[in-house]
Design a protein around this motif. Structure first.
Motif, PDB file in Angstrom:
ATOM      1  N   VAL A 225      -6.057   1.329  -4.238  1.00 30.58           N
ATOM      2  CA  VAL A 225      -4.605   1.170  -4.215  1.00 30.58           C
ATOM      3  C   VAL A 225      -4.230  -0.262  -4.604  1.00 30.58           C
TER       4      VAL A 225
ATOM      5  N   GLN B 117      -0.137   6.199  -3.406  1.00 24.54           N
ATOM      6  CA  GLN B 117      -0.132   5.287  -2.269  1.00 24.54           C
ATOM      7  C   GLN B 117      -1.244   5.635  -1.279  1.00 24.54           C
TER       8      GLN B 117
ATOM      9  N   TYR C 265       0.821  -1.208   0.000  1.00 25.86           N
ATOM     10  CA  TYR C 265       0.000   0.000   0.000  1.00 25.86           C
ATOM     11  C   TYR C 265       0.856   1.259   0.000  1.00 25.86           C
ATOM     12  N   LEU C 266       2.099   1.154   0.458  1.00 28.91           N
ATOM     13  CA  LEU C 266       2.999   2.287   0.592  1.00 28.91           C
ATOM     14  C   LEU C 266       4.149   2.158  -0.400  1.00 28.91           C
ATOM     15  N   ALA C 267       4.564   3.291  -0.940  1.00 29.30           N
ATOM     16  CA  ALA C 267       5.643   3.281  -1.921  1.00 29.30           C
ATOM     17  C   ALA C 267       6.984   2.942  -1.285  1.00 29.30           C
TER      18      ALA C 267
END
Length: 306
Positions: free
Chosen positions: A277, A231, A186-188
């Motif tokens: 996402v 994100q 979910y996060l870069a």
């Protein structure tokens, strides 16, 4: 195992093929969005001149490449079970229909001769594994399969530092695609470094070829982060993750039920933002997987005529 005519013809002709898992279709995305997404993934590849090979077990037959009707069944039938590599033989013997995880998809794709596989996020070491020994079968499976897996890292609900340690122990090469940081699904950026960075599909193919030359029959993991602007909000992510883990513990969710539970919790408690996402993650990996498969096919054709 049954390989579809389209996939078989593409492999025989040296055209690019990308394997796709079916667990994201059956259990990772809600109905009816899951079927739309599955069709979109396949269409993205076909539009790029790449043959999609969605993998599943249908009535006990391991299929590499699904018909439109089979894809609909995997997406719409609530009785479809989740199959890891260890589940394949019983499912086949008992004529079960199931969606394949990363481990099972990679195994069947590699057996079919497919070299590139795109997914959302791989499994890994679960939080609290020091007590539970809960670790995804994906890691062990990938340690013995010559396939390149494109993902946005491991799912952020896992213990990412421990997952990277296990990947190192298993001698699985991890490449950051245009990044020096390991993505967190979910996060870069998970905050963790990656040793090796590549800038193009051709760079990935060069690593694949070098591994073949060394007879290293292990996966290459290509960590492909989302653009930072797409994100999930990091503060929202961290809050919902803490709540989801507490809820799973309270309800006694364990084993292969953990990830679907956490993903569903994220979808509900982020107002659907995590779903978007999730689809963006998978879409980006499908596109990159197609580029890598195309570059690999081009290299193989060049080698054959040299």
């Amino acid at each position: 195992m049954s390989i579809s005519a389209a996939v078989s013809d593409a492999l025989a002709a040296g055209r690019p093929v990308v394997a796709l898992e079916s667990t994201i279709v059956a259990h990772g995305l809600p109905r009816p969005r899951n079927l739309d997404a599955a069709r979109s993934f396949e269409r993205l590849l076909r539009d790029a001149g790449v043959t999609p090979a969605t993998v599943a077990v249908v009535d006990g037959v391991a299929r590499v490449g699904l018909t439109a009707a089979e894809l609909e069944r995997i997406a719409e039938d609530p009785s479809v079970v989740k199959l890891s590599a260890r589940d394949l033989a019983p499912a086949m013997a008992l004529r079960v229909t199931g969606a394949t995880t990363v481990a099972a998809t990679a195994l069947l794709a590699a057996r079919a001769g497919i070299r590139v596989f795109s997914t959302g996020g791989i499994g890994g070491v679960h939080r609290g594994a020091a007590r539970s020994f809960d670790e995804s079968a994906d890691l062990v499976a990938l340690a013995g399969l010559p396939i390149t897996v494109v993902s946005a890292g491991a799912k952020s609900v896992l213990d990412l530092p421990a997952t990277l340690e296990r990947l190192e122990t298993l001698n699985i090469t991890v490449l950051g695609y245009r990044t020096n940081r390991y993505p967190g699904f979910y996060l870069a950026d998970s905050g963790l470094p990656i040793d090796w960075r590549v800038e193009s599909a051709e760079d990935v193919v060069a690593v694949m070829a070098a591994q073949d030359a060394l007879a290293l029959h292990r996966a290459v993991l290509v960590a492909n982060p989302l653009p930072a602007e797409r994100q999930l909000d990091p503060r929202l992510h961290d809050r919902v993750l803490a709540e989801a883990l507490a809820a799973a513990d309270q309800r006694g969710v364990t084993g292969k039920g953990v990830t679907p539970f956490l993903l569903a919790y994220f979808q509900e408690h982020t107002g659907g933002a995590s779903l978007e996402v999730n689809i963006d993650v998978a879409t980006g990996n499908v596109v990159l997987g197609g580029q890598i498969a195309t570059a690999w096919a081009r290299r193989e054709r060049s080698s054959a005529t040299a």
